[in-house]
Design an enzyme around this catalytic site. Sequence first.
Site, short mmCIF file in Angstrom:
data_model
loop_
_atom_site.label_atom_id
_atom_site.label_comp_id
_atom_site.label_asym_id
_atom_site.label_seq_id
_atom_site.Cartn_x
_atom_site.Cartn_y
_atom_site.Cartn_z
N GLY A 58 -3.87 -6.66 -0.91
CA GLY A 58 -3.20 -7.42 0.15
C GLY A 58 -4.09 -8.07 1.18
O GLY A 58 -3.75 -9.11 1.75
N PHE A 91 10.45 -6.74 5.53
CA PHE A 91 9.41 -6.83 4.50
C PHE A 91 8.87 -8.25 4.49
O PHE A 91 9.62 -9.22 4.42
CB PHE A 91 9.97 -6.46 3.12
CG PHE A 91 8.89 -6.12 2.15
CD1 PHE A 91 8.31 -4.86 2.13
CD2 PHE A 91 8.41 -7.08 1.28
CE1 PHE A 91 7.28 -4.55 1.26
CE2 PHE A 91 7.37 -6.78 0.39
CZ PHE A 91 6.81 -5.51 0.38
N LYS A 135 4.10 -2.99 11.80
CA LYS A 135 5.56 -2.86 11.99
C LYS A 135 5.79 -1.70 12.93
O LYS A 135 5.45 -0.56 12.61
CB LYS A 135 6.24 -2.56 10.64
CG LYS A 135 6.25 -3.71 9.68
CD LYS A 135 7.10 -3.34 8.47
CE LYS A 135 6.57 -3.99 7.22
NZ LYS A 135 7.21 -3.51 6.00
N ARG A 185 1.55 -13.88 -3.04
CA ARG A 185 0.29 -13.69 -2.34
C ARG A 185 -0.41 -14.99 -1.96
O ARG A 185 -1.14 -15.05 -0.98
CB ARG A 185 -0.70 -12.90 -3.22
CG ARG A 185 -0.37 -11.45 -3.40
CD ARG A 185 -1.60 -10.73 -3.92
NE ARG A 185 -1.29 -9.47 -4.58
CZ ARG A 185 -1.08 -8.32 -3.93
NH1 ARG A 185 -1.12 -8.30 -2.63
NH2 ARG A 185 -0.83 -7.21 -4.59
N ASP A 195 2.25 -9.18 -0.84
CA ASP A 195 3.03 -9.41 -2.06
C ASP A 195 4.33 -8.63 -2.08
O ASP A 195 4.55 -7.71 -1.31
CB ASP A 195 2.21 -8.96 -3.27
CG ASP A 195 2.20 -7.45 -3.40
OD1 ASP A 195 1.90 -6.77 -2.39
OD2 ASP A 195 2.52 -6.92 -4.48
N ASP A 233 2.26 -0.05 8.15
CA ASP A 233 3.70 0.19 8.01
C ASP A 233 3.98 1.64 8.41
O ASP A 233 4.12 1.94 9.59
CB ASP A 233 4.08 -0.13 6.56
CG ASP A 233 5.57 -0.05 6.29
OD1 ASP A 233 6.34 -0.07 7.25
OD2 ASP A 233 5.96 0.04 5.11
N ASP A 263 -4.01 -5.53 5.36
CA ASP A 263 -3.06 -6.59 5.71
C ASP A 263 -2.04 -6.11 6.74
O ASP A 263 -1.79 -6.77 7.74
CB ASP A 263 -2.36 -7.13 4.45
CG ASP A 263 -1.82 -6.02 3.54
OD1 ASP A 263 -1.91 -4.83 3.89
OD2 ASP A 263 -1.30 -6.36 2.45
P1 IMP Z 1 1.68 2.22 4.89
O1 IMP Z 1 0.87 3.25 4.18
O2 IMP Z 1 3.15 2.54 4.84
O3 IMP Z 1 1.22 1.93 6.29
O4 IMP Z 1 1.63 0.91 4.04
C1 IMP Z 1 0.63 0.00 4.13
C2 IMP Z 1 0.51 -0.75 2.82
O5 IMP Z 1 1.77 -1.04 2.26
C3 IMP Z 1 -0.15 -2.07 3.09
O6 IMP Z 1 -1.51 -1.97 2.69
C4 IMP Z 1 0.61 -3.04 2.23
O7 IMP Z 1 -0.08 -3.23 1.03
C5 IMP Z 1 1.92 -2.40 1.91
N1 IMP Z 1 3.02 -2.97 2.72
C6 IMP Z 1 3.69 -2.39 3.74
N2 IMP Z 1 4.62 -3.19 4.25
C7 IMP Z 1 4.54 -4.35 3.54
C8 IMP Z 1 5.26 -5.60 3.62
O8 IMP Z 1 6.14 -5.84 4.46
N3 IMP Z 1 4.88 -6.54 2.71
C9 IMP Z 1 3.92 -6.35 1.77
N4 IMP Z 1 3.22 -5.20 1.67
C10 IMP Z 1 3.53 -4.20 2.55
MG MG Z 2 -2.04 -2.66 0.80
#
Ligand code: IMP
Ligand code: MG
Length: 175
Positions: A41, A150, A129, A163, A157, A101, A98
């Site tokens: 990403g 999202f 987020k 992407r 992606d 979350d 990127d």
């Molecule tokens: P986390 O571990 O939940 O913080 O997720 C982070 C990873 O999830 C990022 O590196 C992204 O690759 C993917 N991700 C989380 N939210 C999104 C989104 O809204 N769009 C695309 N990829 C996301």
């Molecule tokens: Mg990622």
Amino acid sequence: MYKMSLMPLFTAEAIQEMVQLLGEKIARNYKFDTIVGVLTGSFVFVSDLCRHFPNKDIKVSFIRASSYGDSTESSGQLKVSLLDELDLKGKKVLLIDDILDTGRTLQKLVDLLKEKGADEVRSCVLLEKRARREVDYKADFVGFSIEDGFVVGYGLDCAGEYRTMPDIWTLESEN
Ligand code: IMP
Ligand code: MG
């Protein structure tokens, strides 16, 4: 099925302005020698952001982390690869992803990079987020902050698609 929002959430121009501001802020506040980007990403973001750092001795490498499979919900299981190739002993790392979350990916990656001997690890994300954090982790440098949703484009992606689009869009469920 998902459909894209009618208008971009962030246009290519707005993204470039933010990347420049972020780059300048990081360059003022953190003297680092190694960039570690998180594939896939962050590949577009890393390539734009790194051109705002003037030092010629900054090394760039990438690791891969994935937890999503083909959906918009994290599976919770983080797969990390390409870590073995890195020599991080005594390095000051800028870890670039990127989007932040739940926070699980970056929290885990910071620990792994420190286990590999990094002296310091600070993180940078283009987006965060606010509504979705599940662990107590804050990125050191954040571009855009959104509530939820999202998003795709500019490297981000959904099941491997979107992407290459220059703007960032929100993806909405069709039903
Ligand atoms: P986390 O571990 O939940 O913080 O997720 C982070 C990873 O999830 C990022 O590196 C992204 O690759 C993917 N991700 C989380 N939210 C999104 C989104 O809204 N769009 C695309 N990829 C996301
Ligand atoms: Mg990622």
